[in-house]
Design an enzyme around this catalytic site. Sequence first.
Site: not given
Ligand SMILES: O=C(CO)COP(=O)(O)O
Length: 326
Positions: A190, A247
């Site tokens: 993701k 995300t």
């Molecule tokens: O894993 C995350 C939310 O579930 C955090 O996302 P980021 O690492 O893109 O900030």
Amino acid sequence: MLAFQSVAVIGAGAWGTALATVAARAGRTVTLWARNADHAARIASTRDNPRLPGVRIAPEIIVTSDLAAAARAEMLLIATPAQHLRGAVNMLASHLTGEVPIVASAKGIEHGTHKFMTDVIAEAAPGAQPAILSGPSFADDVARGLPTAVTLAAKDEALASRLVQALGSPTFRPYHSTDIRGVEIGGAAKNVLAIAVGIAVGRKLGASAQAALTTRGFAELTRLGRALGARSETLAGLSGLGDLILTCSSPQSRNFALGLALGRGEQPPAGKLAEGEFTAPVLIELAASQNIEMPVSEAVASILSGRSTIDAAISGLLTRPFKAEE
Ligand SMILES: O=C(CO)COP(=O)(O)O
Ligand SMILES: NC(=O)C1=CN([C@@H]2O[C@H](COP(=O)(O)OP(=O)(O)OC[C@H]3O[C@@H](n4cnc5c(N)ncnc54)[C@H](O)[C@@H]3O)[C@@H](O)[C@H]2O)C=CC1
């Protein structure tokens, strides 16, 4: 006494700090371990971590750089970046006794080996019981006590359920699972897909393109997951689709924010960990080794490596042959 009364979190970044707060809220005795002694001492005295600004660290959380002390906890959570997980568990291993659960919380795949986080733990600490926690949960939301739900998977369902009991609270709701691989694939993929969607939004391709790219991203995540033995319900659950939706829709995500900056032709935010940048090349190597097509992830990897411009990558995706939806 409750099972897993004492919890240690290894890695005092944004996520480690949030997880320490979660465990304290759930009534556990919590140690937060930072590898840098000055950093640990500063957090211990200010009760504030610059990685998670504005969040007050509860006074009952012990912040230390003493690894032997942290390793005495009945349950360990590893919150380093994915590429540093092996190093952290290697350091821990000599201090461990018995079959302590080690819960990975990084989202990624190891470079070179193509191993997922629980496989790395199993190699580096063979006596431990590896588990994985992943799902839609920004550290800032979690630390502030906003409601979040995640998946926590271990090979043994009874263990997964006990780990959930140890960490869960009304505002942090883990669901237990035995589908370790499914949880790991969702979390790793993701981040790469969020970079793609961020790029599309930064290029002002529109809300329809954002939805299409997220959905086709989910299709490729599912293809890889199924090939590697993941269950469809896990891939469509919190740690897969749930985290993908979060995300791919919020600039609060560092991966989405990286894509957004690239799409706008701006400098990416400095000093922010975007795991997808590290996962992209290894994800496409893994997919190729399984003969799985992941065109969106491949586009991200080729943009990040400089092999393709953003416009060429977008054009490549838009001119793929029409085919059945699957
Ligand atoms: O894993 C995350 C939310 O579930 C955090 O996302 P980021 O690492 O893109 O900030
Ligand atoms: N921040 C978030 O919202 C969430 C992050 N995650 C995942 O958690 C992992 C860590 O992310 P963040 O905490 O956000 O990053 P961060 O950049 O805020 O913190 C990483 C921390 O790990 C430490 N570290 C690096 N190598 C280490 C080592 N060998 N031993 C001990 N500590 C080490 C660093 O000093 C730093 O404090 C990533 O895989 C991320 O995808 C998962 C869910 C949410």
